[in-house]
Design a protein around this motif. Structure first.
Motif, PDB file in Angstrom:
ATOM      1  N   GLU A 248       0.809  -1.213   0.000  1.00 40.34           N
ATOM      2  CA  GLU A 248       0.000   0.000   0.000  1.00 40.34           C
ATOM      3  C   GLU A 248       0.843   1.265   0.000  1.00 40.34           C
ATOM      4  O   GLU A 248       0.426   2.292  -0.534  1.00 40.34           O
ATOM      5  N   ASP A 249       2.039   1.195   0.589  1.00 40.03           N
ATOM      6  CA  ASP A 249       2.892   2.373   0.625  1.00 40.03           C
ATOM      7  C   ASP A 249       4.312   1.971   1.004  1.00 40.03           C
ATOM      8  O   ASP A 249       4.544   0.897   1.566  1.00 40.03           O
ATOM      9  N   TYR A 250       5.250   2.859   0.675  1.00 42.59           N
ATOM     10  CA  TYR A 250       6.650   2.663   1.068  1.00 42.59           C
ATOM     11  C   TYR A 250       7.310   4.021   1.145  1.00 42.59           C
ATOM     12  O   TYR A 250       7.264   4.800   0.196  1.00 42.59           O
ATOM     13  N   THR A 254       9.874   1.855   5.600  1.00 44.75           N
ATOM     14  CA  THR A 254       8.844   0.904   6.004  1.00 44.75           C
ATOM     15  C   THR A 254       7.914   0.591   4.845  1.00 44.75           C
ATOM     16  O   THR A 254       7.362   1.506   4.220  1.00 44.75           O
ATOM     17  N   GLN A 256       4.425  -0.631   3.851  1.00 44.27           N
ATOM     18  CA  GLN A 256       3.094  -0.782   4.436  1.00 44.27           C
ATOM     19  C   GLN A 256       2.303  -1.769   3.586  1.00 44.27           C
ATOM     20  O   GLN A 256       2.009  -1.511   2.423  1.00 44.27           O
ATOM     21  N   ASN A 258      -1.134  -4.593   3.268  1.00 38.56           N
ATOM     22  CA  ASN A 258      -2.525  -4.634   3.705  1.00 38.56           C
ATOM     23  C   ASN A 258      -2.703  -5.455   4.976  1.00 38.56           C
ATOM     24  O   ASN A 258      -3.765  -5.424   5.594  1.00 38.56           O
ATOM     25  N   THR A 261       3.513  -4.601   8.312  1.00 38.99           N
ATOM     26  CA  THR A 261       4.610  -3.756   7.837  1.00 38.99           C
ATOM     27  C   THR A 261       5.917  -4.538   7.830  1.00 38.99           C
ATOM     28  O   THR A 261       6.061  -5.539   8.538  1.00 38.99           O
TER      29      THR A 261
END
Length: 441
Positions: A248-250, A254, A256, A258, A261
């Motif tokens: 979902e994110d970086y 870190t 991220q 679903n 982490t």
């Protein structure tokens, strides 16, 4: 962008039909080779002056091969043919109305235009972390990954901070297709056989390799047998596999997911590709980032513009979503279109393209591979690994590249060593940190 005054895309005038090919990948190169005896002027345009054997990019990224082992100069393929021309330019668009292709140094008229510019990395609209992850689509990407990983180990030797050490030692590979599986397997072999010798003062039991896949299995384009056996190999090699998991994110530190982490300084992005569509085509000719073509690879809505390989989508009964974005498809379409363009120049009817599926394969490491044959047979282990090695050697361009690659593989097989662990150029990204915990010399 204005065209520099001292540059122009000048090709000698000719009474022969001019065939312009955009892209020197598998499709474009095989098309050009197939036109050798055709009475036409052939112009190949590419932003690089070399052809890249992309299936082995992961070995450059993991210090198994040097770039010149998997790349060959495009001009060498045209030696001895006065009607062949190559220009190293970036194509910015096409104008089917004027029969012109547009580049950074000017426009060029064509009688036939073939778009064979392949695919680009698919980030699935994750623009925020796109600059922070490491793709693997070009030679420069492979060199970036290799330098970045080795630089991390050099920093890990000197860091005093435990959290920073863990980030530097963790590697996340996103995408469980052939590239993701092969990168993960190669990294696991480096961890086991090579890196402990290079860095005796690092504890590589603390190095973790994570493979993230959004579906419920690995190698989605291959059989259930291949996916199952690849997963078994991957797990036995100590790689942490997470299926049904999405990034979902970086933020550079870190990842991220679903469902949790992961702290890491390295994310290799191999989650998919999309067609590299140029500007200027009618919107009705493009679907899902690929160019719609008929059974002759002719772009729908045009008479003399064609597309082959990854960028082309030929919707047939057996392939409602187009052919798989794989090298064998591009090779066969390039070879077939060469015959069709020759027939069209001779005012003969063109013949529809029919793909012959020769099977699929992926390697996970030494003596570990999976192969799907077109007759429904499946192989794994040492025999599958030999098949994989033979096929890849045969498809490499040039005898020198075949010899060098085979020599590297034989050396590595018997010595458990890879001789290309060099940081030739320092890789820098804005998000990379300079931790204060590194000991000062």
């Amino acid at each position: 962008m204005p065209i520099p005054a001292h540059l122009s895309l000048t090709i000698p005038d000719t009474d022969l039909p001019r065939i312009v090919i955009v892209g020197g990948g598998f499709g474009g190169l095989n098309l050009a080779k197939g036109l050798r005896k055709t009475k036409a002027q052939v112009v190949l345009l590419d932003k690089n002056n070399f052809h890249t054997f992309q299936p082995l990019l992961y070995q450059v990224a993991t210090a198994g091969l040097e770039p010149d082992s998997i790349a060959g100069p495009l001009r060498k393929s045209f030696e001895g043919n006065p009607n062949y021309f190559f220009r190293m330019v970036k194509v910015t668009g096409v104008n089917p109305t004027l029969n012109q292709v547009e580049t950074t140094v000017g426009n060029l008229r064509y009688d036939y235009l073939v778009l064979a510019n392949g695919s680009v990395t698919n980030y699935f609209n994750k623009k925020d972390f796109r600059p922070k992850v490491l793709p693997l689509k070009r030679v420069v990407h492979a060199l970036d990954i290799r330098s970045h990983i080795l630089q991390n180990f050099e920093q890990a030797v000197m860091t005093k901070d435990k959290a920073e050490f863990e980030k530097l030692m963790n590697i996340v590979v996103v995408g469980g297709g052939p590239t993701g599986v092969e990168v993960s397997g190669a990294l696991a072999e480096l961890k086991r056989y090579i890196l402990p010798k290079d860095y005796p003062d690092l504890d590589f039991t603390q190095m973790k390799i994570h493979l993230i896949e959004g579906s419920d299995r690995l190698l989605n384009g291959m059989s259930d047998f291949a996916g199952r056996e690849a997963l078994n190999y991957i797990k036995k090699m100590g790689i942490n596999v997470q299926l049904n998991t999405f990034v979902e994110d970086y933020d550079g530190d870190t990842v991220q997911l679903n469902n949790g982490t992961i702290e890491t300084a390295t994310v290799v992005w191999s989650a998919g590709v999309r067609g590299n569509v140029v500007e200027g085509l009618n919107a009705t000719s493009v679907e899902r980032s690929r160019i719609l073509v008929d059974e002759f690879n002719r772009v729908k809505g045009t008479d003399n513009v064609f597309a082959i390989g990854d960028v082309a989508m030929m919707q047939l009964q057996d392939y409602p979503n187009g052919h798989p974005m794989m090298a064998p498809v591009a090779i066969q379409q390039g070879q077939h279109l060469a015959k069709n363009l020759t027939r069209d120049i001779q005012e003969k009817e063109m013949e529809p393209f029919s793909y012959f599926d020769k099977g699929a394969m992926a390697t996970i490491g030494k003596n570990k591979a999976v192969v799907d044959m077109p007759n429904g047979m499946h192989f794994k282990g040492f025999f599958a690994w030999l098949i994989w090695m033979f096929v890849h050697i045969m498809y490499l361009i040039g005898f020198r590249n075949k010899l060098i690659t085979l020599n590297n593989w034989v050396w590595s097989y018997f010595t458990y060593d890879k001789g290309t662990r060099l940081i030739i150029r320092t890789f820098n990204r804005k998000f990379l940190r300079r931790p204060s915990s590194v000991n000062k010399i």
